[in-house]
Design a protein around this motif. Sequence first.
Motif, PDB file in Angstrom:
ATOM      1  N   LEU A   1       0.779  -1.281  -0.161  1.00  0.00           N
ATOM      2  CA  LEU A   1      -0.095  -0.211  -0.013  1.00  0.00           C
ATOM      3  C   LEU A   1       0.947   1.352   0.005  1.00  0.00           C
ATOM      4  N   ALA A   2       2.119   1.054   0.627  1.00  0.00           N
ATOM      5  CA  ALA A   2       3.014   2.415   0.741  1.00  0.00           C
ATOM      6  C   ALA A   2       3.419   2.509  -0.813  1.00  0.00           C
ATOM      7  N   ILE A   3       3.779   1.249  -1.474  1.00  0.00           N
ATOM      8  CA  ILE A   3       4.257   1.538  -2.893  1.00  0.00           C
ATOM      9  C   ILE A   3       3.043   2.064  -3.574  1.00  0.00           C
ATOM     10  N   LEU A   4       1.929   1.634  -3.560  1.00  0.00           N
ATOM     11  CA  LEU A   4       0.558   2.439  -4.330  1.00  0.00           C
ATOM     12  C   LEU A   4       0.784   3.838  -3.923  1.00  0.00           C
ATOM     13  N   PHE A   5       0.803   4.263  -2.727  1.00  0.00           N
ATOM     14  CA  PHE A   5       0.596   5.635  -2.140  1.00  0.00           C
ATOM     15  C   PHE A   5       1.722   6.394  -3.141  1.00  0.00           C
TER      16      PHE A   5
ATOM     17  N   LEU B   1      10.240   3.949  -4.055  1.00  0.00           N
ATOM     18  CA  LEU B   1       9.574   3.031  -4.740  1.00  0.00           C
ATOM     19  C   LEU B   1      10.524   1.674  -4.965  1.00  0.00           C
ATOM     20  N   VAL B   2      11.826   1.870  -5.478  1.00  0.00           N
ATOM     21  CA  VAL B   2      12.284   0.883  -5.912  1.00  0.00           C
ATOM     22  C   VAL B   2      12.996  -0.184  -4.650  1.00  0.00           C
ATOM     23  N   ALA B   3      13.191   0.875  -3.347  1.00  0.00           N
ATOM     24  CA  ALA B   3      13.944   0.148  -2.309  1.00  0.00           C
ATOM     25  C   ALA B   3      12.714  -0.489  -1.560  1.00  0.00           C
ATOM     26  N   LEU B   4      11.406   0.164  -1.755  1.00  0.00           N
ATOM     27  CA  LEU B   4      10.465  -0.861  -0.985  1.00  0.00           C
ATOM     28  C   LEU B   4      10.136  -2.090  -1.642  1.00  0.00           C
ATOM     29  N   SER B   5       9.998  -1.870  -3.060  1.00  0.00           N
ATOM     30  CA  SER B   5       9.431  -3.075  -3.671  1.00  0.00           C
ATOM     31  C   SER B   5      10.531  -4.023  -3.501  1.00  0.00           C
TER      32      SER B   5
ATOM     33  N   LEU C   1       1.853   1.198 -17.818  1.00  0.00           N
ATOM     34  CA  LEU C   1       2.596   0.158 -17.000  1.00  0.00           C
ATOM     35  C   LEU C   1       2.484   0.279 -15.381  1.00  0.00           C
ATOM     36  N   LEU C   2       2.608   1.795 -15.066  1.00  0.00           N
ATOM     37  CA  LEU C   2       2.736   2.379 -13.546  1.00  0.00           C
ATOM     38  C   LEU C   2       1.397   1.960 -13.010  1.00  0.00           C
ATOM     39  N   SER C   3       0.384   2.351 -13.871  1.00  0.00           N
ATOM     40  CA  SER C   3      -1.044   1.999 -13.234  1.00  0.00           C
ATOM     41  C   SER C   3      -1.385   0.600 -12.995  1.00  0.00           C
ATOM     42  N   LEU C   4      -0.869  -0.245 -14.078  1.00  0.00           N
ATOM     43  CA  LEU C   4      -0.951  -1.621 -13.769  1.00  0.00           C
ATOM     44  C   LEU C   4      -0.200  -2.213 -12.581  1.00  0.00           C
ATOM     45  N   ILE C   5       1.080  -1.654 -12.343  1.00  0.00           N
ATOM     46  CA  ILE C   5       1.761  -1.942 -11.120  1.00  0.00           C
ATOM     47  C   ILE C   5       1.160  -1.366  -9.880  1.00  0.00           C
ATOM     48  N   GLY C   6       0.380  -0.142  -9.811  1.00  0.00           N
ATOM     49  CA  GLY C   6      -0.487   0.024  -8.804  1.00  0.00           C
ATOM     50  C   GLY C   6      -1.688  -0.635  -8.543  1.00  0.00           C
ATOM     51  N   GLY C   7      -2.429  -1.253  -9.715  1.00  0.00           N
ATOM     52  CA  GLY C   7      -3.543  -2.161  -9.599  1.00  0.00           C
ATOM     53  C   GLY C   7      -2.943  -3.421  -8.876  1.00  0.00           C
ATOM     54  N   ASN C   8      -1.890  -3.900  -9.157  1.00  0.00           N
ATOM     55  CA  ASN C   8      -1.275  -4.983  -8.779  1.00  0.00           C
ATOM     56  C   ASN C   8      -0.986  -5.040  -7.230  1.00  0.00           C
ATOM     57  N   MET C   9      -0.407  -3.969  -6.927  1.00  0.00           N
ATOM     58  CA  MET C   9       0.041  -3.720  -5.671  1.00  0.00           C
ATOM     59  C   MET C   9      -1.283  -3.548  -4.668  1.00  0.00           C
TER      60      MET C   9
END
Lengths: 442, 116, 273
Positions: C76-80, C112-116, C178-186
């Motif tokens: 959720l933090a990544i999404l935020f 973003l990268v560090a969290l993921s 692509l980023l929105s797909l990552i967001g949806g995935n998260m």
Amino acid sequence: MKSIRIFLIASILATLTLFNFIAALQGYKSSLHEAEKLFDRQLLQTAKLIANLHVDKTTNNLNQLSELAYQVWHNDQLLAASNNAQVETITEHHPGFGYANFDGYRWRTLAYFDPSNNNWIIAAERTDLRYILAEDVITKAVVPIVLGIPFVGLLIWLIISRGLKPLKDLSVRLKNKQVNDLTPIETPELKDELKQVTQSINVLIRRLGSALEREKRFTSDAAHELRTPISALKVQLHNLKGDLPAGNESFIQLQSGVERMQHLIEQLLSLYRSTPDEFSSHFTPVNLYQLAQDIIAEQHLVFEAKDQTLALEGSNNVIDGDPLTLSTLLQNLLSNANKYTPNGGSILVSVSGSKDQVCLKVEDSGPGIVSSDYNKVFERFQRLNNKPEVTVTQGCGLGLTIVKHIANLHHADISIAPSSFPSGAAFTLQFNKIPGQDAKHS
Amino acid sequence: MQNIVNRVAVLIVGMGFVFFGHYAVAGTPVIELTIKDHLFFPATIEIPANTKIKLLVINLDPTAEEFESYELNREKVILGNRKGVIFIGPLPPGEYPFFGEFYPKTAQGKVVVTDQ
Amino acid sequence: MFLNSVVLILQEILEAALLISVLLVFTRLRSIRPFWAIAAIASGAIGAYFFAHHMASISEWFDYVGQEVMNAFIQLAILFILAIFSAKYLGNTHSPHSSQMNRGFIVCTLLLVALSLTREGSEVFIYVGGALGDPSHVQPTLMGSVIGAGIGISVGVLIYYGLLGLPTKRISTSGLLLLSLIGGNMASQATLLLTQADWLPYSRILWDTSSWLPENSILGRLLYAIIGYEATPSLFQVFSYATGILLIFLCAQFSFRKQPPMLIKQTSTTTPQ
């Protein structure tokens, strides 16, 4: 894509790795599948073997197995079993392969019905062991693919560097080309892809060269063709002077017109005569201070006529340059100052040297130049007509263009600023000093 | 635009208030699943249909294992000599295979949901 | 062990590689030096090590569902942060950038990268750490890991150059997609984890595409890593997936619509008379 080379190496290596590894993966999967079929066949053979052995004769040796397990059932009665098999049935009595957990391991199981004895033979083999064996064999086949990638990467790097070398050579050649070097680019072995580029560049260079050649020829032709009639005109003027009463207004106008025309032609010629290629080769040391002194001595009458004070400041400073064009430069700057400075004004020429630069400055107390016009004054035939003084001065508007041109030929920076007088403009030229030659103060 | 973002945010936070916070815990039946030598014991778990189950996975191996099931949509790392809780269901009747993602050759099992 | 390692490493690397390559494309569009990526990967690796190291105790939090809660929290933090990123830095790549704005951009991408990586890398650490304990597993695990990582990184590189090869106008919109797909995935994964932890109630399965595209096939795995493909998604998952995508899209409107005010000023400089 900043660098073609990095893009090519990275994307080719990525594509290669991707498909190689996926192929390896696919190979691994199908090999494992084949191995499993082989192991299953062996298990079937084992089951048949057990079926054919007489139950009673089951040897102790077979009982000691740890990698295999078996049970022989007859009408739900356990006739024989390896000692690692449980009392209850390993798997259901349906013919075929399956999996079961017992004895702390996972087993590949086979239920086989022996019709001759009406016996169910259940044979089982430990999955962890059969996979270790198969995996060991197949992984060894994958190792070279993985270890090969760094070498492939290195090879791709070398190949691409080699392939891009002509391009790199061409760019180096273009970069190192002198401004006045109009010879075509020659590449020893030209790649097809670069042929077109080189050809186009060479065509451009040729066209540029012939344009310059034509311009030069025109200048010298024009010089010759224009000078002759003007000389004739001047002779006629001289003759006319005797025929006419002195102070004839029309004659004076005509005479000044012809003089202006001659001046214009001389200026035009000196502007075109000095193109960069013939130039820097015959540079000699020039003492700017002395040169300024000479020019001032030559021209002081003009300034006296307008009652202007002309002063020279500074010290001996030597630069590398062409004395003839440099005197033209000074003459033009001075005549410009003379023109734009009103009667009784002052003009200051100064020559100063720093560690590696010599600065020549000509300041006047004229009306000055608006800063937004600084660039305009060097344009050809540009005269700033918003100054009332201009109307009374003669000039063709080429003087400062020639100054700029000569400054460029000497790689000098030219700039305009307000002068140190209450009004007026200061033209500053920064020349690079000859290395090693210090200014001698006099 | 700001309005829509705000509304979405309020909706998400609102959902959080409704659903978060401890849902039923007390009444959930617990089933133990042990991992030993990269095997699941029992390899078959029978649970009643339409009932939520608290699966207590105990890993007796020194190495970690990941409980994974595509059919159950579950995935969880159980560290060596540790345990973890996975809630599954309520589910319709059927078979739901699961496996240990770290040692899938041996760690295999299934949840059988039966109608009662 | 071999196939296993491939699948596991590939899945984790691919998610990270996709995110990193899209963010690197935006870094390039803004002409920022891509050094943040090194710092991000390093801090992600350190984060993953510590996360893996303390996973045992984290797992015991909240009555043995700490792992799910922590992972969901990170997602959720990544999404935020993705939402903030798309609102501030996604569309306006060509407007003049202040150094302050570039700093904000770097902080966002780094986080973003560090969290993921922290979340995905911890699983790799736990798995590889365990597998290397058994000498007979060392070679297949290493080989599998190299192959998995090789495929994942290669896909990342190709996505990077593929995006950069697009016409400039379409890079931003493709990146947003692509980023929105990552967001949806998260969002969807977080929902699933919270359901697994019983922090969210069960919701019915909406559809089943496992016979068309099984999740355990290579393509299914790839799609799971890239767009969060789920063969049997629940109602809440689909809802949160859509919400995640919508959130990123709506936030991106701010950066795509905003007119760069400095640019207008620059074009209307007075000409000298």
